[in-house]
Design an enzyme around this catalytic site. Sequence first.
Site, PDB file in Angstrom:
ATOM      1  N   ARG A  63      11.814  -5.917   5.273  1.00 49.39           N
ATOM      2  CA  ARG A  63      11.516  -4.475   5.281  1.00 49.39           C
ATOM      3  C   ARG A  63      12.197  -3.764   6.451  1.00 49.39           C
ATOM      4  O   ARG A  63      12.112  -4.190   7.589  1.00 49.39           O
ATOM      5  CB  ARG A  63       9.997  -4.284   5.363  1.00 49.39           C
ATOM      6  CG  ARG A  63       9.565  -2.834   5.502  1.00 49.39           C
ATOM      7  CD  ARG A  63       8.138  -2.636   5.109  1.00 49.39           C
ATOM      8  NE  ARG A  63       7.179  -3.294   5.974  1.00 49.39           N
ATOM      9  CZ  ARG A  63       5.873  -3.287   5.755  1.00 49.39           C
ATOM     10  NH1 ARG A  63       5.379  -2.689   4.685  1.00 49.39           N
ATOM     11  NH2 ARG A  63       5.049  -3.902   6.579  1.00 49.39           N
ATOM     12  N   LYS A 115       0.835  -1.208   0.000  1.00 47.08           N
ATOM     13  CA  LYS A 115       0.000   0.000   0.000  1.00 47.08           C
ATOM     14  C   LYS A 115       0.870   1.258   0.000  1.00 47.08           C
ATOM     15  O   LYS A 115       0.628   2.194  -0.751  1.00 47.08           O
ATOM     16  CB  LYS A 115      -0.931   0.019   1.223  1.00 47.08           C
ATOM     17  CG  LYS A 115      -1.922  -1.142   1.277  1.00 47.08           C
ATOM     18  CD  LYS A 115      -2.948  -0.970   2.403  1.00 47.08           C
ATOM     19  CE  LYS A 115      -2.353  -0.947   3.793  1.00 47.08           C
ATOM     20  NZ  LYS A 115      -1.765  -2.210   4.243  1.00 47.08           N
ATOM     21  N   ARG A 148     -10.427   0.247   7.533  1.00 48.41           N
ATOM     22  CA  ARG A 148      -9.895  -1.111   7.692  1.00 48.41           C
ATOM     23  C   ARG A 148     -10.994  -2.117   8.044  1.00 48.41           C
ATOM     24  O   ARG A 148     -10.733  -3.295   8.142  1.00 48.41           O
ATOM     25  CB  ARG A 148      -8.961  -1.074   8.851  1.00 48.41           C
ATOM     26  CG  ARG A 148      -7.497  -1.313   8.916  1.00 48.41           C
ATOM     27  CD  ARG A 148      -6.688  -1.779   7.830  1.00 48.41           C
ATOM     28  NE  ARG A 148      -5.399  -2.204   8.295  1.00 48.41           N
ATOM     29  CZ  ARG A 148      -4.266  -1.540   8.121  1.00 48.41           C
ATOM     30  NH1 ARG A 148      -4.239  -0.406   7.478  1.00 48.41           N
ATOM     31  NH2 ARG A 148      -3.133  -2.029   8.561  1.00 48.41           N
ATOM     32  N   ARG A 208      -1.673 -10.091  12.063  1.00 47.62           N
ATOM     33  CA  ARG A 208      -2.139  -9.008  11.192  1.00 47.62           C
ATOM     34  C   ARG A 208      -2.884  -9.585   9.997  1.00 47.62           C
ATOM     35  O   ARG A 208      -3.895  -9.050   9.555  1.00 47.62           O
ATOM     36  CB  ARG A 208      -0.943  -8.161  10.709  1.00 47.62           C
ATOM     37  CG  ARG A 208      -0.374  -7.286  11.805  1.00 47.62           C
ATOM     38  CD  ARG A 208       1.032  -6.837  11.514  1.00 47.62           C
ATOM     39  NE  ARG A 208       1.149  -5.939  10.391  1.00 47.62           N
ATOM     40  CZ  ARG A 208       2.279  -5.728   9.726  1.00 47.62           C
ATOM     41  NH1 ARG A 208       3.384  -6.366  10.072  1.00 47.62           N
ATOM     42  NH2 ARG A 208       2.315  -4.888   8.735  1.00 47.62           N
ATOM     43  N   ARG A 217      10.122  -2.166  11.874  1.00 51.04           N
ATOM     44  CA  ARG A 217       8.846  -1.838  12.495  1.00 51.04           C
ATOM     45  C   ARG A 217       8.601  -2.843  13.612  1.00 51.04           C
ATOM     46  O   ARG A 217       8.947  -4.015  13.470  1.00 51.04           O
ATOM     47  CB  ARG A 217       7.717  -1.974  11.461  1.00 51.04           C
ATOM     48  CG  ARG A 217       7.522  -0.736  10.637  1.00 51.04           C
ATOM     49  CD  ARG A 217       6.547  -0.939   9.524  1.00 51.04           C
ATOM     50  NE  ARG A 217       5.271  -1.528   9.917  1.00 51.04           N
ATOM     51  CZ  ARG A 217       4.180  -1.515   9.144  1.00 51.04           C
ATOM     52  NH1 ARG A 217       4.228  -0.934   7.950  1.00 51.04           N
ATOM     53  NH2 ARG A 217       3.075  -2.079   9.543  1.00 51.04           N
TER      54      ARG A 217
END
Length: 221
Positions: free
Chosen positions: A130, A17, A91, A174, A163
């Site tokens: 990431r 996203k 969401r 998640r 993160r």
Amino acid sequence: MKRLIRCILIGGPGAGKGTQTKRIQQDFNFASISSGDLLRAHMLNNTSLGQQASSYINKGRLVPDKLVLELILTQLNSLKDRNWLLDGFPRNALQASALDTTLEKLKQPLSIAIELQVPDEIILQRVQDRWIHAPSGRTYNYSFNPPKVYGRDDVTGDLLTKRSDDNIETFRERLKDYRENSRPLVEHYGKKGLLVTVRGNSSEEIYPKIYETISSAAEKY
Ligand code: AMP
């Protein structure tokens, strides 16, 4: 562009996203609001909202609707003359109807809801690789978008960090949360005739489809 485009991006963790948002911003001069980036900024600044949000984010759970609605909906009025994009909001179905109500009041109808679909094994790999520069929200990936200097942000030279929710255990939570909440969301926008689903294994494969969708939405009317 012939009319203003207002768009939301729906996608699981690591679906890209943020990456797609940046490309859309560059090509179409969109304003954007990322609920995840805003919540992380609050966590970094240790605000009261950041403290409340962190316990949910670190467990891979959604932050309570009341907190997120206040954070996002209050900003929409300032975007009334712009093309805009919401990344990661709404969401769930409750957030979607709260957004509908606000947009109706502001006379800013939504143009498109773009759903990103990427296979689970690919997004898991992305999330593991990431790294971010937390103050700016810049994101790197050691497989396909590495920083120029290992472990350092390209612009400031600051150390990159992970993160707090980018690990396998939290990722599973998640993903589970996303599966439960995205179906009603997708149905909500499907019924309104606003849903466009784009599938692919990489951002490069997906982006041309998004480009085409936004370009043709801008041409309608
Ligand atoms: P993201 O950067 O979009 O992956 O979001 C990171 C985390 O922030 C999510 O796993 C949630 O815990 C929280 N979050 C972001 N957007 C929302 C939202 N619209 N509603 C509730 N929680 C959110």
